[in-house]
Enzyme design. Structure first.
Site, PDB file in Angstrom:
ATOM      1  N   ASN A   7      17.313  -4.696  -6.104  1.00 14.50           N
ATOM      2  CA  ASN A   7      18.748  -4.951  -5.989  1.00 14.50           C
ATOM      3  C   ASN A   7      18.922  -6.456  -5.779  1.00 14.50           C
ATOM      4  O   ASN A   7      18.773  -6.957  -4.666  1.00 14.50           O
ATOM      5  CB  ASN A   7      19.305  -4.150  -4.807  1.00 14.50           C
ATOM      6  CG  ASN A   7      20.796  -4.361  -4.615  1.00 14.50           C
ATOM      7  OD1 ASN A   7      21.419  -5.152  -5.346  1.00 14.50           O
ATOM      8  ND2 ASN A   7      21.363  -3.670  -3.648  1.00 14.50           N
ATOM      9  N   ARG A  62      19.303  -2.217  -9.965  1.00 16.83           N
ATOM     10  CA  ARG A  62      20.718  -1.968  -9.718  1.00 16.83           C
ATOM     11  C   ARG A  62      21.515  -3.005 -10.506  1.00 16.83           C
ATOM     12  O   ARG A  62      21.266  -4.205 -10.388  1.00 16.83           O
ATOM     13  CB  ARG A  62      21.026  -2.117  -8.240  1.00 16.83           C
ATOM     14  CG  ARG A  62      22.488  -1.936  -7.986  1.00 16.83           C
ATOM     15  CD  ARG A  62      22.856  -2.316  -6.589  1.00 16.83           C
ATOM     16  NE  ARG A  62      24.269  -2.078  -6.400  1.00 16.83           N
ATOM     17  CZ  ARG A  62      25.013  -2.731  -5.530  1.00 16.83           C
ATOM     18  NH1 ARG A  62      24.472  -3.657  -4.774  1.00 16.83           N
ATOM     19  NH2 ARG A  62      26.281  -2.454  -5.409  1.00 16.83           N
ATOM     20  N   HIS A 151      30.297   1.566  -6.640  1.00 14.04           N
ATOM     21  CA  HIS A 151      29.665   2.461  -5.655  1.00 14.04           C
ATOM     22  C   HIS A 151      29.303   3.811  -6.276  1.00 14.04           C
ATOM     23  O   HIS A 151      29.119   4.795  -5.562  1.00 14.04           O
ATOM     24  CB  HIS A 151      30.610   2.744  -4.454  1.00 14.04           C
ATOM     25  CG  HIS A 151      30.638   1.656  -3.434  1.00 14.04           C
ATOM     26  ND1 HIS A 151      31.738   1.475  -2.621  1.00 14.04           N
ATOM     27  CD2 HIS A 151      29.739   0.722  -3.081  1.00 14.04           C
ATOM     28  CE1 HIS A 151      31.505   0.443  -1.814  1.00 14.04           C
ATOM     29  NE2 HIS A 151      30.302  -0.030  -2.074  1.00 14.04           N
ATOM     30  N   ARG A 212      37.086  -7.871   2.471  1.00 14.54           N
ATOM     31  CA  ARG A 212      37.978  -7.835   1.306  1.00 14.54           C
ATOM     32  C   ARG A 212      39.265  -7.087   1.640  1.00 14.54           C
ATOM     33  O   ARG A 212      39.241  -6.098   2.384  1.00 14.54           O
ATOM     34  CB  ARG A 212      37.291  -7.125   0.132  1.00 14.54           C
ATOM     35  CG  ARG A 212      36.304  -8.005  -0.581  1.00 14.54           C
ATOM     36  CD  ARG A 212      35.547  -7.212  -1.641  1.00 14.54           C
ATOM     37  NE  ARG A 212      34.147  -7.098  -1.282  1.00 14.54           N
ATOM     38  CZ  ARG A 212      33.323  -6.171  -1.758  1.00 14.54           C
ATOM     39  NH1 ARG A 212      33.755  -5.273  -2.602  1.00 14.54           N
ATOM     40  NH2 ARG A 212      32.064  -6.153  -1.383  1.00 14.54           N
ATOM     41  N   GLU A 358      21.161   4.813  -1.753  1.00 14.93           N
ATOM     42  CA  GLU A 358      21.360   4.344  -3.124  1.00 14.93           C
ATOM     43  C   GLU A 358      20.035   4.045  -3.817  1.00 14.93           C
ATOM     44  O   GLU A 358      19.884   4.308  -5.003  1.00 14.93           O
ATOM     45  CB  GLU A 358      22.275   3.117  -3.130  1.00 14.93           C
ATOM     46  CG  GLU A 358      23.698   3.488  -2.750  1.00 14.93           C
ATOM     47  CD  GLU A 358      24.554   2.285  -2.406  1.00 14.93           C
ATOM     48  OE1 GLU A 358      25.189   1.771  -3.321  1.00 14.93           O
ATOM     49  OE2 GLU A 358      24.586   1.881  -1.228  1.00 14.93           O
TER      50      GLU A 358
END
Ligand code: ADP
Length: 583
Positions: A7, A62, A151, A212, A358
């Site tokens: 990742n 990823r 996601h 965010r 993940e």
């Protein structure tokens, strides 16, 4: 299989070597300060050195943004690399870093398959109504302005675990999944597919996140851009908003909760705004799916904060959500015990805390692609056949129209095994007009059935009911003329119900059953159209094919040879087929 999961972020590389069978990690870690102190090449080389003793069979990468191009995980070759590069404008912070990692790893491990697993893939088949921003269509098309969602790896992973825990098939469930980490998003999963998600073209839309803002009036962005400039607005919305901006004490919910307890009003407001937004999305997604069977909470906050879960899930009794307070406080999830049910025993909606993983999902997807056995649920193209008007005859009609003991002769075989268009033709005669030279299809059937379009009915002056094949009882009358005689049928004229033929295996792959009604959206051409009420017909002797009549084909401007693919993304109990025009 031993899979190295990489990742690559802009400043760090996270990695893990996982055994996909048991799911255990052989090694893992994070290399920081990539970009300034060391290159991605150096970072990957260091990882490979650490993993030198492990027989790495596949590398799973990823990739944040797959744009329009990728609906599924992909084995990486030069073309896939180029397509990931083409998505850079959509994810300028993420995709370049992902690509740097891919390039370095491919160079250093050239003999191992590399697979890209996209955050956007789960959402790629969202219905158009969910993907589309209400913007000028030309401008939106030019810049690729639509909702992609992110996601996906996490939402798919926790939804799978939730279904497994509930002993249900994912394709029978309506799930609202909340991934609440530093980034946060909600996803509505219906029949196993994402039908809505809160992140949009970028990961900035939707829920309140660590730093965010999530949803805003676009007018706010315009004002800020005018006042502060574009760069500073970007920085503000992405890095100095959300929980951090609201609370003023950083983006870690634990710190904010501590401050809130001590009476810090900004911290309190941050918590309530966060929870309120989540609750709002749960309600919205229940509406989108016409109900909800399970709510899943995951991510650092979803997995760990009982207080936030309680705030989010309060006053949802009207949906059938009932939280067991003790179970909520006691819930502890881990890779070893990844699911905790925090709903009251009799609650209609199951509320689950699920530990996301993940990396494991990426590893498993990568292993699957590398093995070449892509998920059988992946939609495959469905050929579309356009049926012109035709007649099926029984023995008696054959005798009358073509002579005693006459037989149909094959003109050309049809795609459904054993079926053929014959050389024989009949004329149809109705009260208002006639249609000459209508092809007879073979073999002979037990009852006569004549299938015409709505336009044909008009010409003939009859009203035929819309029926599935074989259901001729009470249908419209019609007169047939053959070379040897004329036959009046009191019933037998129908307008065929549009349908898809498929085998049991196809039906299983698509998650539909014989008799199901699906919707079919034809897109990508000049006359986009959604066909409702498309009947699924399942029999092992069928060949996969959708049948529509000439009126329907004309309405969507389809020509023979078109193909489509079936997905599951419609609200209600209907599956959806999306047809993409073959260019
Ligand atoms: P990322 O999105 O970066 O992977 P995580 O899913 O690990 O983030 O979530 C990190 C966030 O989870 C932290 O910033 C913190 O706000 C929250 N978190 C973790 N543990 C707790 C806890 N026990 N209570 C409240 N919040 C927590």
């Amino acid at each position: 299989m031993q899979v190295l999961v990489i990742n690559c972020g802009s400043s760090s590389v996270k990695y893990k070597v996982l055994d996909t069978t048991g799911g255990e990690a052989r090694l893992g870690g994070t290399i920081e300060r990539v970009g300034d102190e060391r290159s991605h090449d150096d970072a990957i080389a260091a990882i490979l050195e650490e993993a030198a003793d492990l027989p790495i069979e596949v590398v799973g990468h990823r990739v944040v943004h797959g744009g329009e191009a990728f609906h599924d995980a992909q084995r990486i070759d030069d073309a896939v690399e180029a397509a990931i590069e083409a998505c850079v404008p959509l994810a300028p912070l993420h995709n370049p870093a992902n690509l740097a990692g891919i390039r370095a790893a491919r160079r250093l491990l050239p003999d191992v398959p590399h697979v890209a697993v996209f955050d956007t893939a789960l959402h790629a088949r969202m219905p158009r109504r969910a993907k589309t921003y209400a913007l000028d269509a030309e401008v939106a098309g030019k810049y690729g302005l639509r909702r992609y969602g992110f996601h996906g790896t996490s939402h798919a992973y926790v939804a799978d675990l939730a279904a497994e825990h509930l002993g249900r098939d994912l394709r029978d469930l309506r799930i609202v999944s909340l991934h609440l980490g530093n980034g946060a998003s909600a996803c509505a999963l219906e029949l196993g597919s994402s039908v809505e998600t809160s992140m949009g073209m970028t990961p900035l839309e939707g829920l309140v996140m660590g730093t965010r803002s999530g949803d805003l009036d676009p007018g706010v962005v315009l004002l800020l851009a005018r006042e502060l400039g574009v760069e500073a607005t970007d920085e503000l919305l992405n890095r100095r908003s959300g929980l951090a901006g609201l609370s003023g004490v950083g983006n870690d919910l634990r710190d904010i909760q501590r401050e809130a307890e001590e009476g810090n009003d900004r911290a309190r407001l941050a918590i309530t705004v966060f929870a309120h937004r989540c609750r709002k999305y749960i309600g919205a997604y229940a509406a989108v799916m016409g109900g909800v069977d399970a709510i899943v909470l995951t991510g650092g906050i979803g997995e760990n904060s009982a207080e936030m879960r309680r705030r989010i899930l309060q006053r949802l009794d009207f949906l059938g959500v009932r939280l067991d307070e003790d179970a909520n406080v006691a819930a502890k999830v881990s890779d070893a015990r990844p699911v905790a049910d925090i709903s009251e025993a009799h609650a209609r909606v199951r509320t689950l805390v699920v530990a996301t993983n993940e990396e494991l999902r990426i590893a498993r997807q990568a292993a699957k692609v590398a093995r070449g056995d892509q998920d059988v649920k992946q939609p495959r193209p469905i050929p579309i056949a356009i049926s012109a008007r035709h007649a099926h005859l029984d023995r008696k009609a054959m005798d009358v129209l073509f002579g005693e003991g006459s037989e149909l002769t094959v003109y050309r075989p049809l795609s459904q095994p054993g079926q053929f268009a014959s050389e024989q033709r009949v004329n149809l005669v109705g009260p208002r007009g006639r249609i000459e030279g209508v092809r007879v299809l073979g073999p002979l059937r037990r009852a006569c059935q004549v299938e015409v379009s709505r336009t044909d009915e008009f010409r003939l002056g009859v009203d035929a009911p819309i029926r599935r094949s074989g259901q001729v009882k009470g249908s419209a009358p019609i007169t047939l003329e053959g070379p040897k005689g004329t036959l009046h049928l009191d019933e037998g004229l129908i307008c065929a119900w549009r349908h898809i033929h498929m085998t049991t295996a196809d039906a299983e792959a698509y998650g539909v059953q014989d008799g199901d009604m699906v919707e079919v959206t034809v897109s990508g051409g000049p006359r986009d159209l959604t066909f409702g009420d498309v009947l699924v017909r399942v029999k092992d002797s069928y060949a996969l094919e959708m049948h529509i009549d000439t009126d329907e084909a004309n309405a969507a401007e389809l020509s023979p040879g078109a193909a489509g693919e079936l997905i599951y993304s419609e609200p209600g109990s209907k599956a959806t087929a999306t047809l993409q025009r073959k260019r």
